[in-house]
Design an enzyme around this catalytic site. Structure first.
Site, mmCIF file in Angstrom:
data_model
loop_
_atom_site.group_PDB
_atom_site.id
_atom_site.type_symbol
_atom_site.label_atom_id
_atom_site.label_comp_id
_atom_site.label_asym_id
_atom_site.label_seq_id
_atom_site.Cartn_x
_atom_site.Cartn_y
_atom_site.Cartn_z
ATOM 1 N N ASP A 104 0.841 -1.111 -0.463
ATOM 2 C CA ASP A 104 -0.565 -0.115 -0.052
ATOM 3 C C ASP A 104 0.811 1.123 -0.578
ATOM 4 O O ASP A 104 0.053 2.132 0.429
ATOM 5 C CB ASP A 104 -1.242 -0.104 1.034
ATOM 6 C CG ASP A 104 -1.992 -1.421 1.522
ATOM 7 O OD1 ASP A 104 -2.532 -1.297 0.435
ATOM 8 O OD2 ASP A 104 -1.642 -1.413 2.147
ATOM 9 N N GLY A 149 1.770 2.621 -2.405
ATOM 10 C CA GLY A 149 1.395 3.593 -4.100
ATOM 11 C C GLY A 149 2.072 3.215 -4.850
ATOM 12 O O GLY A 149 3.201 3.876 -6.077
ATOM 13 N N GLY A 163 -3.902 -4.675 -4.425
ATOM 14 C CA GLY A 163 -5.030 -3.908 -4.614
ATOM 15 C C GLY A 163 -4.102 -3.256 -5.081
ATOM 16 O O GLY A 163 -3.542 -2.166 -4.001
ATOM 17 N N HIS A 164 -4.124 -2.307 -6.423
ATOM 18 C CA HIS A 164 -3.478 -1.180 -6.388
ATOM 19 C C HIS A 164 -4.137 0.414 -7.416
ATOM 20 O O HIS A 164 -5.679 0.075 -7.850
ATOM 21 C CB HIS A 164 -2.342 -0.865 -8.064
ATOM 22 C CG HIS A 164 -2.240 -1.408 -8.679
ATOM 23 N ND1 HIS A 164 -2.530 -3.086 -8.557
ATOM 24 C CD2 HIS A 164 -2.996 -1.538 -10.056
ATOM 25 C CE1 HIS A 164 -2.150 -3.669 -9.335
ATOM 26 N NE2 HIS A 164 -2.699 -3.086 -10.465
ATOM 27 N N GLN A 179 1.915 -6.067 -2.588
ATOM 28 C CA GLN A 179 2.800 -6.134 -1.498
ATOM 29 C C GLN A 179 3.877 -5.231 -1.620
ATOM 30 O O GLN A 179 3.899 -4.870 -1.824
ATOM 31 C CB GLN A 179 2.419 -8.003 -1.106
ATOM 32 C CG GLN A 179 1.960 -7.524 -0.509
ATOM 33 C CD GLN A 179 1.276 -8.633 -2.152
ATOM 34 O OE1 GLN A 179 1.738 -9.902 -2.772
ATOM 35 N NE2 GLN A 179 0.084 -9.212 -2.819
ATOM 36 N N ARG A 183 -10.340 -3.072 4.873
ATOM 37 C CA ARG A 183 -10.024 -2.624 6.294
ATOM 38 C C ARG A 183 -9.291 -1.532 7.061
ATOM 39 O O ARG A 183 -8.617 -1.035 5.885
ATOM 40 C CB ARG A 183 -9.412 -4.122 6.763
ATOM 41 C CG ARG A 183 -10.159 -5.187 6.481
ATOM 42 C CD ARG A 183 -8.965 -6.114 7.437
ATOM 43 N NE ARG A 183 -7.922 -6.786 6.212
ATOM 44 C CZ ARG A 183 -7.540 -8.443 6.577
ATOM 45 N NH1 ARG A 183 -7.259 -8.547 7.615
ATOM 46 N NH2 ARG A 183 -6.592 -8.366 5.327
ATOM 47 N N ARG A 202 -5.487 0.194 7.725
ATOM 48 C CA ARG A 202 -4.600 0.577 7.910
ATOM 49 C C ARG A 202 -4.263 0.563 9.606
ATOM 50 O O ARG A 202 -4.710 1.963 9.340
ATOM 51 C CB ARG A 202 -3.932 0.536 6.482
ATOM 52 C CG ARG A 202 -4.330 0.207 5.431
ATOM 53 C CD ARG A 202 -3.703 0.877 4.297
ATOM 54 N NE ARG A 202 -4.255 0.622 2.709
ATOM 55 C CZ ARG A 202 -4.289 0.612 2.065
ATOM 56 N NH1 ARG A 202 -3.592 2.566 2.100
ATOM 57 N NH2 ARG A 202 -4.922 0.647 1.213
ATOM 58 N N ILE A 219 4.182 12.707 0.881
ATOM 59 C CA ILE A 219 4.386 13.826 2.129
ATOM 60 C C ILE A 219 3.651 14.699 2.246
ATOM 61 O O ILE A 219 2.732 15.136 3.720
ATOM 62 C CB ILE A 219 5.494 14.685 1.063
ATOM 63 C CG1 ILE A 219 6.618 13.560 0.732
ATOM 64 C CG2 ILE A 219 6.187 15.909 2.155
ATOM 65 C CD1 ILE A 219 7.500 14.155 -0.733
ATOM 66 N N ASP A 220 2.250 14.640 1.066
ATOM 67 C CA ASP A 220 1.414 16.083 2.075
ATOM 68 C C ASP A 220 0.757 15.890 2.789
ATOM 69 O O ASP A 220 -0.129 16.375 3.427
ATOM 70 C CB ASP A 220 0.110 15.848 0.590
ATOM 71 C CG ASP A 220 -0.283 14.587 0.318
ATOM 72 O OD1 ASP A 220 0.334 14.025 -0.265
ATOM 73 O OD2 ASP A 220 -1.667 14.685 0.184
ATOM 74 N N GLY A 255 0.766 14.228 -3.768
ATOM 75 C CA GLY A 255 -0.951 13.444 -4.049
ATOM 76 C C GLY A 255 -1.266 13.091 -4.740
ATOM 77 O O GLY A 255 -0.138 12.284 -5.161
#
Length: 430
Positions: free
Chosen positions: A13, A15, A40-41, A223, A302, A304, A331-332, A414
């Site tokens: 997760d 990104g 999942g992406h 993953q 779920r 995180r 970072i945002d 973002g």
């Protein structure tokens, strides 16, 4: 020839889908090499959000080849559903290729996954119940059914009957559960095989030919390194190898053909499921990061677990995956926090350690040693260069690079493509 591997450096997760999508613009072939639809992406294109689980992010570029490699375990039902979802969204899948050597997830794998997890009680791993682990178990036990088998009606029927006989004994005798009948699976899954047949080929040939022709190939991991079955927080891991080394096994491309490894991470840390998490936050700061960062699983929904950035984890990931470049995301999300913390080492029974222990018992006793840095209050979602970041944010980014020991090639402020900023092209020569 240029080949780039994208790996998650934390617990998934991070990104990766977004960064893979971003790097795909300059690639000609994009391939997945491990995992299944437990991954999942989310990709945002022109304000539209797409959620994928099996198909590589490169599918949105019709002129590029998207490959599902032999190391991926494929649920045909999920794959057909995802293909139809893309078609309904106006996205073509003519550029998709699926390895004939990839193993198939069948309903008995999913049922076994659920029963095994339930039987563990308090020791549950936190599986997504997608049948991933049992499918890899069958692969290792040499009883798995591959895509090539699924397409041959007689072979599929024979192997399905054999496997069901064994699995049903397990369901009835060990778990006191109902068996699965042959007719519940056979025709439905054979039909799925026929639907995907036009995409099936020897993907190792496609990938090696592309590299030999000097094309740019991007390998997309699922993953993260800390979920790797060998290098992660075992047993709270996945059943495959997300590390960059998994590319050679899961795609049929030799290690000498890998040029660069991009490690993707967040400016903080998140994790879905159970297992050790030394920098986890259980306070209002953690709640704030979770809500602003929309930290809910793409696959499971779920919430995180979230925590401060952990450079011990990141250095471990750098070592075991040979990371050459870092892509720093989200970072945002940290904007508005007065003080930020970075874990620089652990305290284990009064001793400072800089490496990530293999022992879960030791990890439970590890206390993070933090370095504090001033935060920033500005909205940075419109920033398009490092110089535009507030000084505190620039210092935070640079400190992460120093602690991990890897230069940062991209940073994101973002979820949009336009919010990913390049500091150094990974497609340049070695």
């Amino acid at each position: 020839m240029t080949s780039v591997v994208v790996v998650g450096t934390q617990w998934g997760d991070e990104g990766k889908g977004k960064i893979t999508d971003f790097l795909s613009a300059n690639a000609e072939v994009i391939a997945r090499y491990q995992g299944g639809d437990n991954a999942g992406h989310t990709i945002v294109i022109d304000g539209t959000k797409y959620k994928l689980h099996l198909i590589p992010s490169g599918i949105f570029f019709p002129e590029k080849i998207s490959v599902i490699g032999n190391g991926v375990v494929v649920n045909p039902k999920s794959l057909v559903k995802e293909i139809n979802y893309l078609h309904d969204s106006g996205v073509t899948t003519d550029n998709l290729r699926i390895s004939d050597r990839a193993h198939v997830i069948l309903p008995y794998h999913i049922k076994l996954d659920q029963l095994q997890e339930e039987s563990k009680g308090e020791n549950k791993i936190g599986t997504t119940n997608k049948g991933i682990g049992p499918a890899y178990m069958d692969k290792a036990a040499r009883v798995g059914i591959r895509i090539a088998d699924l397409l041959d009606k007689e072979i599929f029927a024979e192997r399905l009957r054999t496997n069901l006989a064994e699995k049903n004994r397990l369901f009835e005798k060990m778990y006191e559960s109902t068996p699965i009948e042959f007719d519940e699976i056979f025709e439905e899954y054979y039909a799925y095989g026929q639907e995907i047949k036009k995409y099936v080929t020897d993907t190792s040939v496609i990938l090696n030919d592309a590299l030999d022709q000097g094309k740019r190939v991007l390998f997309e991991g699922a993953q993260g390194v800390m979920l790797d079955i060998d290098q992660g927080t075992y047993p709270f891991v996945t059943s495959s190898n997300p590390v960059a080394g998994g590319v050679t096994i899961g795609s049929g491309v030799g290690p000498s053909k890998i040029d660069k490894v991009v490690g993707v991470c967040k400016a903080y840390t998140s994790r879905v499921g159970d297992g050790p998490f030394p920098t986890e936050l259980h306070d209002e700061i953690g709640d704030r990061i979770r809500e602003i960062g929309k930290e809910y699983g793409t696959t499971t929904g779920r919430p995180r677990r979230v925590g401060w950035f952990d450079s011990v984890v990141m250095r471990h990931s750098r070592r075991v995956s040979g990371i050459t470049n870092l892509s720093l995301n989200s970072i945002d999300v940290l904007s508005g926090l007065g003080t930020l913390k970075i874990c620089v080492a652990y305290d284990l029974d009064g001793e400072r350690i800089d490496h990530y222990p293999a022992s879960l018992e030791q990890l439970k006793r590890c206390k993070p040693i933090y370095e504090e840095m001033p935060g920033w209050s500005e909205d940075i979602t419109g920033v398009r260069s490092l110089d535009e970041l507030p000084e505190a944010a620039r210092n935070y980014v640079r400190r992460i690079s120093e602690l991990v020991g890897v230069r940062i090639s991209t940073f994101s402020v973002g979820p949009g493509r336009e919010q990913t900023n390049i500091l150094e092209s990974v497609w340049s020569a070695k």
